[in-house]
Design a protein around this motif. Structure first.
Motif, PDB file in Angstrom:
ATOM      1  N   LEU A 194       0.755  -1.413  -0.039  1.00 17.29           N
ATOM      2  CA  LEU A 194       0.314  -0.203  -0.237  1.00 17.29           C
ATOM      3  C   LEU A 194       0.670   1.085  -0.151  1.00 17.29           C
ATOM      4  CD1 LEU A 194      -2.748  -0.947   2.683  1.00 17.29           C
ATOM      5  CD2 LEU A 194      -2.762  -0.278   0.669  1.00 17.29           C
ATOM      6  N   GLU A 198       1.733   3.781  -2.845  1.00 19.05           N
ATOM      7  CA  GLU A 198       0.494   4.912  -2.576  1.00 19.05           C
ATOM      8  C   GLU A 198       1.765   5.865  -2.708  1.00 19.05           C
ATOM      9  OE1 GLU A 198      -1.832   7.615  -2.823  1.00 19.05           O
ATOM     10  OE2 GLU A 198      -1.676   8.692  -0.597  1.00 19.05           O
ATOM     11  N   ARG A 201       2.590   7.692  -6.587  1.00 19.22           N
ATOM     12  CA  ARG A 201       1.298   8.293  -7.059  1.00 19.22           C
ATOM     13  C   ARG A 201       2.172   9.304  -7.112  1.00 19.22           C
ATOM     14  NH1 ARG A 201      -1.089  12.035  -5.519  1.00 19.22           N
ATOM     15  NH2 ARG A 201      -0.921  11.439  -3.031  1.00 19.22           N
ATOM     16  N   ALA A 202       2.181   9.816  -5.562  1.00 26.66           N
ATOM     17  CA  ALA A 202       2.684  10.926  -5.027  1.00 26.66           C
ATOM     18  C   ALA A 202       3.282  11.449  -5.531  1.00 26.66           C
ATOM     19  CB  ALA A 202       2.958  10.620  -3.007  1.00 26.66           C
ATOM     20  N   GLU A 222       4.266  17.395  -0.709  1.00 29.26           N
ATOM     21  CA  GLU A 222       3.828  16.082  -1.734  1.00 29.26           C
ATOM     22  C   GLU A 222       4.907  14.941  -1.502  1.00 29.26           C
ATOM     23  OE1 GLU A 222       0.553  15.791  -3.896  1.00 29.26           O
ATOM     24  OE2 GLU A 222      -0.414  13.710  -3.977  1.00 29.26           O
ATOM     25  N   LEU A 229       7.464   7.846   2.725  1.00 31.17           N
ATOM     26  CA  LEU A 229       6.335   6.071   1.999  1.00 31.17           C
ATOM     27  C   LEU A 229       7.420   5.722   1.520  1.00 31.17           C
ATOM     28  CD1 LEU A 229       2.794   7.598   0.906  1.00 31.17           C
ATOM     29  CD2 LEU A 229       3.341   6.389   3.224  1.00 31.17           C
TER      30      LEU A 229
END
Ligand code: NAD
Length: 358
Positions: A194, A198, A201-202, A222, A229
């Protein structure tokens, strides 16, 4: 898309993370919260002015500054910094910078057990791991230990706003490599997957905005979120072919760290996509098309990343030796690693060709 697995082991480090533009100014509170009183502030020579800013911010808690952090954490510098930490009676380390400065803090922590507050200024992600790479007599070794895991991380977008655009792009791709390889790690957990998706994607969403306006703080924030992450994934699961290739190229051919990650990533992912297309489907979905390697290659090219190992200083004549070294002691990889396959991959990365899907 589900990341459920029938059986898994998940592990997370106990780390306190604070996020926000200007949060670096809370460093004194964090020193107090650790019960410490004498901070040693660490930076590279290039970021010595930032060390001055932190020294002022910490006030009477500043016991000293060491501004000699260097790439690949040379042991002689770590020994000198550790001696200085002991001499001034430091009881906490404040490392402000990229992976090189974080590495120095970890190397001192390994020798002294001092707690670490890390304030990252690149996306390399070292602050979120218990991994330390050190160099001695030209040989780089890596260890993993809770003793080097930083206790506190302060992610402050104002500090990455000064990162030059070229380094921003390569550092982002360096971070994204941790997440992409994390997706097929043998020891992945639903949580690490997960975080990986993410994190990717960020970067996909914020990197173009940062390239267009490097001082755009919400976009910078961001990207730092993505770095956290992706770095956390690196700290939780094992890496494979991509990291092996980058360590070989960096260690034996002296290629620059983040740039090498940027060039190799699409090729390594395309190679492995042939074996685990289902696990890499989120990458294809995020970056367009059916082929995750090609999607990453296009994203890198549109971001202005270096695309060819030959532009980083690798000679064509080195490709055979690089393929030999990269396949001599291979890391575990989801697709069997053959010398011929790696030679072909490296040739495409050397020339800057689009990754071949096979
Ligand atoms: P770096 O820390 O070497 O920084 C590169 C240069 O950029 C330095 O001169 C630095 O002072 C400067 N710089 C950093 N941030 C800046 C900013 N915001 N503005 C202007 N200049 C800035 O580069 P890096 O890519 O962050 O780190 C690479 C090192 O980190 C390598 O040695 C790598 O092996 C290590 N690393 C370790 C881990 C781990 O988990 N152990 C993870 C990733 C990387």
């Amino acid at each position: 898309m589900s990341f459920f697995r029938d059986a898994f082991t998940a592990r997370s480090a106990a780390v306190r993370v604070r996020f926000g533009a200007g949060v670096r100014r809370a460093v004194a509170d964090e020193i107090d919260a650790l019960g410490a009183r004498r901070a040693l502030i660490l930076t590279t020579p290039h970021q010595a002015a930032t060390a001055d800013e932190f020294a002022a911010c910490c006030g009477a808690r500043t016991a000293g500054r060491f501004t000699g952090a260097a790439m690949h954490t040379p042991v002689d510098i770590s020994e000198a910094a550790t001696a200085y930490a002991r001499e001034i009676g430091a009881d906490v380390l404040v490392a402000v910078g990229g992976g090189s400065t974080t590495g120095l803090g970890k190397a001192i922590a390994l020798r002294t057990d001092l707690p670490q507050i890390v304030v990252p200024t690149t996306y390399a992600g070292s602050e979120a791991t218990g991994i330390l790479g050190q160099t001695e007599n030209g040989v780089k070794t890596t260890l993993t230990s809770p003793a080097v895991q930083p206790e506190v991380i302060l992610y402050d977008a104002e500090l990455v706003a000064t990162l030059p655009v070229g380094l921003t792009v390569t550092s982002a791709l360096n971070a994204m490599a941790h997440a992409a390889e994390g997706l097929y790690a043998r020891d992945r957990s639903p949580l690490s997957s997960l975080m990986a998706v993410e994190g990717l994607r960020a970067f996909r969403d914020s990197l173009p905005a940062v390239i267009a306006a490097p001082a755009d703080l919400p976009a910078r924030s961001e990207t730092l979120y993505g770095a956290w992450l992706c770095g956390t994934v690196l700290g939780q699961v094992g890496m494979a072919l991509h990291h092996k290739l980058c360590h070989t190229l960096g260690g034996s051919f002296d290629l620059p760290h983040a740039e090498t990650h940027a060039v190799v990533l699409p090729h390594a992912i395309a190679f492995n996509a042939a074996a685990v297309p289902d696990l890499l489907a989120p990458v294809a979905e995020l970056f367009g098309g059916d082929d995750p390697g090609l999607g990453l290659w296009r994203f890198a090219r549109e971001s202005g990343a270096p695309m060819a190992l030959r532009d980083l200083g690798l000679a064509e004549a080195d490709l055979d030796r690089a393929a030999d070294l990269a396949t001599a002691n291979p890391y575990w990889n989801p697709r069997p690693v053959t010398r011929e396959g790696i030679r072909k991959l490296l040739r495409a990365a050397w020339a800057g060709d689009a990754p071949a899907a096979d």
